[in-house]
Design an enzyme around this catalytic site. Sequence first.
Site, PDB file in Angstrom:
ATOM      1  N   CYS A 108      17.231  -1.407   2.093  1.00  0.00           N
ATOM      2  CA  CYS A 108      18.451  -0.803   1.547  1.00  0.00           C
ATOM      3  C   CYS A 108      18.479  -0.882   0.013  1.00  0.00           C
ATOM      4  CB  CYS A 108      19.659  -1.535   2.081  1.00  0.00           C
ATOM      5  SG  CYS A 108      19.634  -1.718   3.856  1.00  0.00           S
ATOM      6  N   ARG A 151      12.349   2.752  -1.475  1.00  0.00           N
ATOM      7  CA  ARG A 151      12.390   1.580  -0.599  1.00  0.00           C
ATOM      8  C   ARG A 151      12.579   1.957   0.863  1.00  0.00           C
ATOM      9  NH1 ARG A 151      13.306  -3.008  -3.734  1.00  0.00           N
ATOM     10  NH2 ARG A 151      14.046  -4.132  -1.944  1.00  0.00           N
ATOM     11  N   TRP A 174      19.045   1.207   5.504  1.00  0.00           N
ATOM     12  CA  TRP A 174      17.925   1.243   6.440  1.00  0.00           C
ATOM     13  C   TRP A 174      18.428   0.509   7.681  1.00  0.00           C
ATOM     14  CZ3 TRP A 174      14.658  -2.230   8.978  1.00  0.00           C
ATOM     15  CH2 TRP A 174      13.457  -1.702   9.451  1.00  0.00           C
ATOM     16  N   ASN A 226      23.185  -5.492   1.038  1.00  0.00           N
ATOM     17  CA  ASN A 226      21.783  -5.578   1.451  1.00  0.00           C
ATOM     18  C   ASN A 226      21.583  -6.936   2.100  1.00  0.00           C
ATOM     19  OD1 ASN A 226      21.283  -3.164   0.267  1.00  0.00           O
ATOM     20  ND2 ASN A 226      19.900  -3.940  -1.316  1.00  0.00           N
ATOM     21  N   GLY A 227      20.816  -6.963   3.186  1.00  0.00           N
ATOM     22  CA  GLY A 227      20.557  -8.239   3.861  1.00  0.00           C
ATOM     23  C   GLY A 227      21.127  -8.228   5.255  1.00  0.00           C
ATOM     24  N   GLU A 246      -6.865  -2.744   7.971  1.00  0.00           N
ATOM     25  CA  GLU A 246      -6.082  -2.098   6.920  1.00  0.00           C
ATOM     26  C   GLU A 246      -6.216  -0.573   7.003  1.00  0.00           C
ATOM     27  OE1 GLU A 246      -3.751  -2.891   5.083  1.00  0.00           O
ATOM     28  OE2 GLU A 246      -3.727  -1.479   3.430  1.00  0.00           O
ATOM     29  N   LYS A 274      -3.056   1.889   7.455  1.00  0.00           N
ATOM     30  CA  LYS A 274      -2.731   2.979   6.517  1.00  0.00           C
ATOM     31  C   LYS A 274      -2.560   4.280   7.271  1.00  0.00           C
ATOM     32  CE  LYS A 274      -1.672   1.379   3.773  1.00  0.00           C
ATOM     33  NZ  LYS A 274      -1.680   0.024   3.296  1.00  0.00           N
ATOM     34  N   GLU A 299       0.650   4.322   9.631  1.00  0.00           N
ATOM     35  CA  GLU A 299       1.979   4.271   9.009  1.00  0.00           C
ATOM     36  C   GLU A 299       2.365   5.570   8.309  1.00  0.00           C
ATOM     37  OE1 GLU A 299       2.628   1.264   5.994  1.00  0.00           O
ATOM     38  OE2 GLU A 299       0.587   1.454   5.289  1.00  0.00           O
ATOM     39  N   HIS A 332     -15.513  -5.281  24.797  1.00  0.00           N
ATOM     40  CA  HIS A 332     -14.548  -6.102  25.548  1.00  0.00           C
ATOM     41  C   HIS A 332     -13.245  -5.351  25.796  1.00  0.00           C
ATOM     42  CE1 HIS A 332     -17.226  -9.500  25.187  1.00  0.00           C
ATOM     43  NE2 HIS A 332     -17.384  -9.156  23.913  1.00  0.00           N
ATOM     44  N   LYS A 368      10.023  -0.218   1.899  1.00  0.00           N
ATOM     45  CA  LYS A 368       9.044  -0.752   0.954  1.00  0.00           C
ATOM     46  C   LYS A 368       9.006  -2.276   0.977  1.00  0.00           C
ATOM     47  CE  LYS A 368       5.854  -0.677  -2.072  1.00  0.00           C
ATOM     48  NZ  LYS A 368       4.520  -0.518  -1.469  1.00  0.00           N
TER      49      LYS A 368
HETATM   50  C1  F6R Z   1       1.685  -1.417   4.498  1.00  0.00           C
HETATM   51  C2  F6R Z   1       2.731  -2.143   3.820  1.00  0.00           C
HETATM   52  C3  F6R Z   1       3.348  -3.303   4.488  1.00  0.00           C
HETATM   53  C4  F6R Z   1       3.502  -4.456   3.479  1.00  0.00           C
HETATM   54  C5  F6R Z   1       4.246  -5.625   4.117  1.00  0.00           C
HETATM   55  C6  F6R Z   1       4.333  -6.810   3.187  1.00  0.00           C
HETATM   56  O1  F6R Z   1       1.194  -0.386   3.720  1.00  0.00           O
HETATM   57  O2  F6R Z   1       3.112  -1.793   2.733  1.00  0.00           O
HETATM   58  O3  F6R Z   1       2.611  -3.709   5.588  1.00  0.00           O
HETATM   59  O4  F6R Z   1       2.242  -4.834   3.053  1.00  0.00           O
HETATM   60  O5  F6R Z   1       5.523  -5.224   4.484  1.00  0.00           O
HETATM   61  O6  F6R Z   1       5.036  -6.486   2.027  1.00  0.00           O
HETATM   62  P1  F6R Z   1       4.972  -7.425   0.763  1.00  0.00           P
HETATM   63  O7  F6R Z   1       3.559  -7.397   0.267  1.00  0.00           O
HETATM   64  O8  F6R Z   1       5.923  -6.834  -0.208  1.00  0.00           O
HETATM   65  O9  F6R Z   1       5.348  -8.793   1.218  1.00  0.00           O
END
Ligand code: F6R
Length: 603
Positions: free
Chosen positions: A2, A27, A71, A97-98, A475, A479, A482, A498, A598
Site C-alpha cells: 500500500c 509498489r 493492496w 499501511n500495515g 530465480e 521471474k 511472476e 525423481h 514491491k
Molecule cells: C521477485 C521479488 C520478490 C522479492 C521479495 C523480497 O522478483 O521481487 O520475490 O525479492 O519479496 O523482497 P525484499 O528483497 O525487498 O525483501
Amino acid sequence: MCGISGYIGKEKEIKFLLDVLKRLEYRGYDSCGVAVEGENFYLKKIKGKIKELEGKVKSVNFYRGIAHTRWATHGKPTSFNAHPHFDCKREIFLVHNGIIENYMEIKKNLRKHHFNSQTDTEVIAHFLEELLERYKFKEAIFKMTEFLKGSYALCLFFKKDNHLVIIKKDSPLCVGKLKEGFIVASDLPAIIPLTDCVFILEDEEIGFLKKDEFELFDFKGRRKKINFRRMTLEEFKAEKENFPHYMLKEIFEQPKVLRNLLSFYFEEGRINLKDLNFSQKYLASLKRIFIVGCGTAFHAGLVGKYFLEKYCQLPVEIDVSSEARYRNIPLKKDDLVIAISQSGETADTLASVKEAKKRGAKILGICNVLGSRLTKEADGLIYTLAGPEIGVASTKAYTAQIFSLCLFSLYLAQLKKSQKESILNLTKKELEKIPEYIEKILEKEKEVKRIAKRFSKYGCFLFLGRGINYPSALEGALKLKEISYIPAEGYPAGEMKHGPIALIDEYRAVVCIALKDSLYKKILSNICEIKARKGKVLGIINEEDEEIKSLVDEKISLPSLKNFDLSPLLVAVPLQLFAYFVAKNLGCEIDQPRNLAKSVTVE
Ligand code: F6R
C-alpha cells in the site's frame, strides 16, 4: 504494497495529492481513494488505478487531505474496502499501511458501530470515535496507540480538529517540508521531487502537523526533536528514461550497479566493506552462518551459501524468512545471521531478524534502501547500492545482492585464511570483469527477444540448473511466472528423474543452464532425456561450446569465466530478459504484475 500520501498547507488542487500517490504506484495495489477538506469535504474511493480515480474525482481545492493505494489483505479489492476509512459520524478519516493484528478483538467492543468494509483499518476509525467520547483529541490518539497491535503507518484527520496526524509503528512514513505546509508519504521517492527537506519517522512516533507547525511525540507522549535532513532528487532519480518498462531499464543498469559496488568496496584491490561494523576478531572466529530472505533475495542467499561454504569453509544454513521466523533455529549467542532484502521492509525478514536478535545472534543486513528498517535493526550492513528498484520483479537488486555476498565471502575467507590467496585474488580479478561481460550479454537483447517469442506459446516451463546455478534456475522460474503468469518450476537438474520428468512432452519447454563447469556432462544427459521425450530446450551455454549446440532447440551463449562460481551473475541476465520478453509478448503488465507488491510489509 500500500501507499500513503497526505498534505496540510496552502490550498492546492486535488491532483497535487494524487500525483504524490502516483509515485508510489510501483509498489503494487488494486484500489485507491482520497479524502480532502477545503471549502467543502470530498471523498472518493474506487477499485482500480489512480488514473481512473483521476478521471472520476471532481476538481476541488483543499488544504488538508489524505490518499491511499490499497493492496488487498483483509477483504477483496472493492471501493468499500479502499481507504480512506471513516467512523460512524464521518468525522475521522484515515489511511493505513500495515496490519492491525487485534482488530477482531477491538471490533467486538464496537457492536454499536456500523462498518462499511471488511478491513482491519476501518476498526481504527471507529475505535478512535469511541475514545473521543472520553478523551480530548490528542489524548485519544495516544490512548489509541496503547491498544493497537501490529504494524501501522497512519495518516488521519478529525474534522473538529485542525491537525493532520501521522503515526508510525513498523511501517515506513516520512514528511517533507514545503514552503507553506507539509507533505506526507509512505516512501521518500514520493516526496523528494517536491522538497529536499525531509524527515523520516522512527518507530513509535506520532506527529501533529499544521500548515506551519510540526510537533513530534513518542507513544508515551514525550516531545521529541525534529531534525529535517537534506536529500536530493539525484539520490532518488528513477525515471524510465527511454525504456518502455522500469524492469528493462533496471536489467540494463546492472553493469553500472556492479561497477558502483566495485568502486565503493574495492580500494586498490583490497575489499573494504565500509559499513560492516564487525570486528575482524569476531568474524574470524565465526563458526557458522544462517541466511534469511524472501523470494529473489532468498535465491541470492542460496548463491551466497555456496560461496561461503566453499571459500570460508563454514557451515551455512538458509531458509526463507517466513519459515525461519517460526522455526526453532538453534542459534547460539554471536552466531551470524545474514538478512537479505532489497527494500529492507519485508515483514517476514524483519521478524526473523528480531527473533535471531532475541537469541543473541548478530545481524548482517544486505540491503538496498538506506534508512529502511533492516538498516536500523542490523548490527552491520552491506549496502547493495543499486539505486531505486521500481519494477516489481527484482533484477538489479538480485545481482547486487549476489555480488555483495561474493565480496563478503572473499573478505571473510581472507580473514579466516580458509582459501589460498591466489584463488581469492583470481576471483577478485574476475569480479572486476563481470560488468563488462554483462554488457556483452545485454547486446543479445534482440536474439533473446526472438527466442522469447518462439517460446511464449508453451504453457509450462521447467528451469534446470546444478550446483551454484541451481539458485539461478529457481530465480529464472520465479521471474517468468511472476510477470508472465506461465507456470514455471525451478529444479536442481539432478532431481529431474525423481518427478519433474513426468511433465515433459512436446508442449513443455525446459530452460537448461548448461555451462562448462564440473557438472556439465551431467546436465548434458538431462538435455538428451528431455529431447528424447520431445520437450523443447533453451540452453544457457558457454560461447565456445560447440557440442551442445546441436542438442538444444535454442541457445543463449555467455562469455566464459575462469571461475564458474561467479556465473550466477551472468546467468541471471538472459533469464531476466527472457522473462521480460515472454511477458511482453503475452501483453502482460510487466512493471506491476497482478497480485504482487514491491515490498511485502505484511506477513
Ligand atoms: C521477485 C521479488 C520478490 C522479492 C521479495 C523480497 O522478483 O521481487 O520475490 O525479492 O519479496 O523482497 P525484499 O528483497 O525487498 O525483501
